[in-house]
Design a protein around this motif. Sequence first.
Motif, PDB file in Angstrom:
ATOM      1  N   PRO A  88       0.946  -1.175   0.114  1.00  0.00           N
ATOM      2  CA  PRO A  88       0.166   0.234  -0.038  1.00  0.00           C
ATOM      3  C   PRO A  88       0.898   1.461  -0.148  1.00  0.00           C
ATOM      4  O   PRO A  88       0.568   2.502  -0.754  1.00  0.00           O
ATOM      5  CB  PRO A  88      -0.840  -0.228   1.355  1.00  0.00           C
ATOM      6  CG  PRO A  88      -0.863  -1.458   1.556  1.00  0.00           C
ATOM      7  CD  PRO A  88       0.547  -2.092   1.064  1.00  0.00           C
ATOM      8  N   GLN A  92       1.495   4.352  -2.947  1.00  0.00           N
ATOM      9  CA  GLN A  92       1.377   5.591  -2.859  1.00  0.00           C
ATOM     10  C   GLN A  92       2.307   6.299  -3.362  1.00  0.00           C
ATOM     11  O   GLN A  92       2.389   7.254  -4.112  1.00  0.00           O
ATOM     12  CB  GLN A  92       1.208   5.921  -1.264  1.00  0.00           C
ATOM     13  CG  GLN A  92       0.794   7.624  -1.162  1.00  0.00           C
ATOM     14  CD  GLN A  92      -0.547   7.701  -1.640  1.00  0.00           C
ATOM     15  OE1 GLN A  92      -1.421   7.227  -1.206  1.00  0.00           O
ATOM     16  NE2 GLN A  92      -0.753   8.578  -2.594  1.00  0.00           N
ATOM     17  N   VAL A 120      -3.527  -3.539  -6.755  1.00  0.00           N
ATOM     18  CA  VAL A 120      -4.191  -2.682  -5.654  1.00  0.00           C
ATOM     19  C   VAL A 120      -4.330  -1.380  -5.999  1.00  0.00           C
ATOM     20  O   VAL A 120      -5.473  -0.929  -5.704  1.00  0.00           O
ATOM     21  CB  VAL A 120      -3.114  -2.737  -4.437  1.00  0.00           C
ATOM     22  CG1 VAL A 120      -3.580  -1.809  -3.433  1.00  0.00           C
ATOM     23  CG2 VAL A 120      -2.748  -3.969  -3.919  1.00  0.00           C
ATOM     24  N   ALA A 124      -7.810   0.993  -6.035  1.00  0.00           N
ATOM     25  CA  ALA A 124      -7.772   2.346  -5.015  1.00  0.00           C
ATOM     26  C   ALA A 124      -7.882   3.470  -6.085  1.00  0.00           C
ATOM     27  O   ALA A 124      -8.681   4.253  -5.664  1.00  0.00           O
ATOM     28  CB  ALA A 124      -6.515   2.552  -4.333  1.00  0.00           C
ATOM     29  N   GLN A 125      -7.286   3.442  -7.110  1.00  0.00           N
ATOM     30  CA  GLN A 125      -7.352   4.643  -7.900  1.00  0.00           C
ATOM     31  C   GLN A 125      -7.532   4.151  -9.443  1.00  0.00           C
ATOM     32  O   GLN A 125      -6.604   4.224 -10.237  1.00  0.00           O
ATOM     33  CB  GLN A 125      -6.139   5.483  -8.044  1.00  0.00           C
ATOM     34  CG  GLN A 125      -5.991   6.201  -6.452  1.00  0.00           C
ATOM     35  CD  GLN A 125      -6.618   7.343  -6.348  1.00  0.00           C
ATOM     36  OE1 GLN A 125      -7.232   8.149  -7.427  1.00  0.00           O
ATOM     37  NE2 GLN A 125      -7.012   7.878  -5.069  1.00  0.00           N
ATOM     38  N   GLN A 225      -8.657  -7.837  -5.785  1.00  0.00           N
ATOM     39  CA  GLN A 225      -7.884  -6.687  -6.437  1.00  0.00           C
ATOM     40  C   GLN A 225      -7.580  -6.754  -8.065  1.00  0.00           C
ATOM     41  O   GLN A 225      -7.705  -5.788  -8.833  1.00  0.00           O
ATOM     42  CB  GLN A 225      -6.500  -6.539  -6.021  1.00  0.00           C
ATOM     43  CG  GLN A 225      -6.681  -5.920  -4.453  1.00  0.00           C
ATOM     44  CD  GLN A 225      -7.196  -7.013  -3.443  1.00  0.00           C
ATOM     45  OE1 GLN A 225      -7.321  -8.516  -3.808  1.00  0.00           O
ATOM     46  NE2 GLN A 225      -7.474  -6.503  -2.249  1.00  0.00           N
ATOM     47  N   SER A 320       0.000   4.324   5.277  1.00  0.00           N
ATOM     48  CA  SER A 320      -0.510   3.011   5.864  1.00  0.00           C
ATOM     49  C   SER A 320       0.704   2.298   6.396  1.00  0.00           C
ATOM     50  O   SER A 320       1.852   2.433   5.990  1.00  0.00           O
ATOM     51  CB  SER A 320      -1.179   2.449   4.813  1.00  0.00           C
ATOM     52  OG  SER A 320      -1.431   1.247   4.748  1.00  0.00           O
TER      53      SER A 320
END
Length: 327
Positions: A88, A92, A120, A124-125, A225, A320
């Motif tokens: 995670p 980022q 992932v 998430a995006q 995912q 995270s």
Amino acid sequence: MTTEQAFEDIHFTGRDGTRLYGRHYRPETVSHARPVVCLAGLTRNSRDFHDIALALRSGPKPRDVFTLDTRGRGLSEYDSDWKNYAVPIEMQDAIDFMMMLGLRNVGIIGTSRGGLISMVLAAAQPSLMGAVVLNDIGPVIEAEGLARIAGYVGRVPVPKNWADAARIVGDLFRRDFPEMTDDDFAAVARQIFNDKNGKPVTGYDPKLAKCLSVLDGPVPKLWPQFEAMKRIPVLVLRGANSDLLSEKTVEEMRQRHPRLSSFTVPAQGHAPLLRDAPTISAVASFFAETDERNDGTRYGTLSRSDFGHVSRLVSTSPRSTRRENSV
């Protein structure tokens, strides 16, 4: 700019203050093709993508190619807390990289750990990605391959010189990459190890070994995912000798994803090196075909003069600290 003049160095600071490094392979002509972002494996870095980046930035449909060294790898800063070497947080880093560059709807090449980050990221995006190449990675990681990787991460000796580095690479690769030559071993050594004053040094933070705890129980499967990628085309590369991605998993991926294709790289294990002509051609064709669905779209990239204005990202998003057992 490096001495090779093949790419531009990108130095930037992520939202938590970590200094990170990337590359930009700029096409010689103005390109409206989908840009590609390359994410490397657990202990690897931008250098792994040099050959395929050179190929993708040229040819009949040239495109911008960006590569990233996530924290603790290559030329990026080591994290003082090894627990932050987690998917995670590394995701980022990738988001920060793309946001800084103004990228959206990109193609991604994710090798091993980079592929996990891609899956992932899709959940998430999703707007950041438009097509994905998963290089020898899927939602199920075979325990045998993970145990093999855990056996050498952080334990490879520092080479005495570049000839010694090539010998070490040969010892690691010879079984699963039987067609590699001594010249290949020497070239890959230059990818794996950093260069310091003309001598090879470790190319990643040895504390990454702490992320690979194979005794903590089975590795979680990432089918949710992976299925977040259903809206976009996916190409799966699998090394014919891979011990991390099984043919069974590839087949189930194909059944679950309506727009998935696959390519087996002969005589290579985990993970295919992305240096041979057939594999590069398969990847280039995949991106060219997926571009056809986006004709007329102008993908967001920065001009050469913009790099000086995006040296730092600011965000109040918390870090995270979730751990992942993965490569």
